[in-house]
Write a protein that holds these residues in place. Sequence first.
Motif, PDB file in Angstrom:
ATOM      1  N   ASN A 152       0.846  -1.188   0.000  1.00  9.76           N
ATOM      2  CA  ASN A 152       0.000   0.000   0.000  1.00  9.76           C
ATOM      3  C   ASN A 152       0.881   1.238   0.000  1.00  9.76           C
ATOM      4  O   ASN A 152       2.081   1.153  -0.294  1.00  9.76           O
ATOM      5  CB  ASN A 152      -0.943  -0.044   1.208  1.00  9.76           C
ATOM      6  CG  ASN A 152      -0.210  -0.411   2.493  1.00  9.76           C
ATOM      7  OD1 ASN A 152       0.688   0.310   2.932  1.00  9.76           O
ATOM      8  ND2 ASN A 152      -0.572  -1.552   3.084  1.00  9.76           N
ATOM      9  N   GLN A 154       2.119   2.787   2.423  1.00 15.17           N
ATOM     10  CA  GLN A 154       3.141   2.737   3.458  1.00 15.17           C
ATOM     11  C   GLN A 154       4.171   1.633   3.238  1.00 15.17           C
ATOM     12  O   GLN A 154       5.352   1.826   3.557  1.00 15.17           O
ATOM     13  CB  GLN A 154       2.479   2.538   4.834  1.00 15.17           C
ATOM     14  CG  GLN A 154       1.394   3.535   5.168  1.00 15.17           C
ATOM     15  CD  GLN A 154       1.883   4.966   5.277  1.00 15.17           C
ATOM     16  OE1 GLN A 154       3.080   5.238   5.363  1.00 15.17           O
ATOM     17  NE2 GLN A 154       0.947   5.910   5.263  1.00 15.17           N
ATOM     18  N   SER A 345      -2.780   1.709   6.130  1.00 19.79           N
ATOM     19  CA  SER A 345      -2.132   0.405   5.963  1.00 19.79           C
ATOM     20  C   SER A 345      -2.815  -0.655   6.828  1.00 19.79           C
ATOM     21  O   SER A 345      -2.352  -1.790   6.878  1.00 19.79           O
ATOM     22  CB  SER A 345      -0.644   0.495   6.351  1.00 19.79           C
ATOM     23  OG  SER A 345      -0.497   1.011   7.669  1.00 19.79           O
TER      24      SER A 345
END
Length: 547
Positions: A152, A154, A345
């Motif tokens: 994602n 992050q 996340s």
Amino acid sequence: MLRLTNVILPLDHPEADLAAAILERLAIPAQDLLGFTVFRRGYDARRRSAITLVYTLHVEVRDEPAVLARMSGRTDVVIAPDTSYKYVGQAPANLATRPVVIGFGPCGIFAALILAQMGFRPLILERGKVVRERTRDTWGLWRKRVLNPESNVQFGEGGAGTFSDGKLHSQIKDPKHYGRKVLSEFVQAHAPEEILYVSKPHIGTFRLVKMVEAMRETIESLGGEFRFESRVTDLDIERGQIRGVVLENGEHIASDHVVLAVGHSARDTFQMLYDRGVYVEAKPFSIGFRAEHPQSLIDRARFGKFAGHPLLGAADYKLVHHAKNGRSVYSFCMCPGGTVVAATSEPERVVTNGMSQYSRNERNANSGIVVGITPEDYPDHPLAGIDLQRELESRAFVLGGGNYDAPGQLLGDFVAGRPSTQLGSVIPSYKPGVRMTDLGPSLPDYAIEAIREALPAFDRQIRGYALPDAVLTGVETRTSSPVRIKRLDNFQSLNTRGLFPAGEGAGYAGGILSAAVDGIKVAEAVALSMLGRTDVRGGEQQGEQLY
């Protein structure tokens, strides 16, 4: 080589004016000027009607000692410093073990790169996917509301900085010119050469993707090895010395030197470190919203008649207000001509961040408008800041409708304390979507009070900033790490030898450039430790500088 600073010229000056300014500054004839390069170019927009360019130049002249003697006592003409990078050592041919780097964001990239360039053949462990697969997963959340907790904004190759404005400026002290090494390596990886001299360089997401791939290939060519989708779930610690790491699949990887460059959102890793007894402490961070305005409004406010000038680009801003309740409210990670992005996340939580492409030509400007908080604002526990982040992100998920839409409110309604029911002239850019509501319940009362006071005050700094139709989107909680993994002057953990906490996640950086610089410092410390030397360069970098 001489360095000339504060060379000021009109915005639209002819190219020949640079040489003329050098000749005038040094009081030399044209034949004595052998050449020059632009080391830095910024602008001064304090007078919107007369914006100027401000240069730092590196100049070659005939009979440099005589020129320097004539300029004696002046601070605007000095010997140009050597900004080339010097390696602290070289790995022996019979290297018995290799260092491990956990995480491949900006800090991990440069820790791995410097170690590889010194011959230490690092093993890089990244919990997420390679950058192109990660990009597809990230778009899955933005377009289809499907979150992959391991791939994602992050987590994944390139780190959180990949989906950002790609800002490459920082306020950290850098006497060793590590930042120049970072920028030079980025140019080698096909970044535009202008990042070497513009005062506020940036790259943008699409270009960052290609650069990350190129830097991975460079590290591999130097003997580095990558393991993606390899989450570290435990550390092997023996009498205070790191002996290796354990992956989620149970595999043990032996190493006496481990760089921990996990980023500010590796909450499960922070919990594991705490459980294993590695010293972790709470640190300040900030919480707030994303504010979106028409980019044209910001351009006019900052540049006046010069709005849209190609050398100026999309205007940015930096704002701060000290509220009556003692809180500081400030702009964070301002993204000219960019978009607000979904940055969660974890399932059933909503987090915002900002992103721009290299062109910075989207219709809106966006920035975090955030309030500083300290460990005194939450229970006395090293990981309590994470609990607060999760609570606020869960609130935002519910306020947004429980489907990863973000809660939003018109700026005028927010200041007046009334819910928003429909959009005005500003169309928010956050995907999947924005649900208009009341942002009051999304943050602690002290933060709401401070931001409500700050927004009208910002209008006195940027005319039009308190535009009633501007959109606030919640919530911004990942401004920096809520923990610091304390380290000694040799860059090793306070109580775990061989563990090198680094970058944003460890609480020692904020933004791409400062994280990359910290990666270089930590790589040097690892190399010196592996070579049995103690002359660590740089010492401990305290705190972080936020964008």
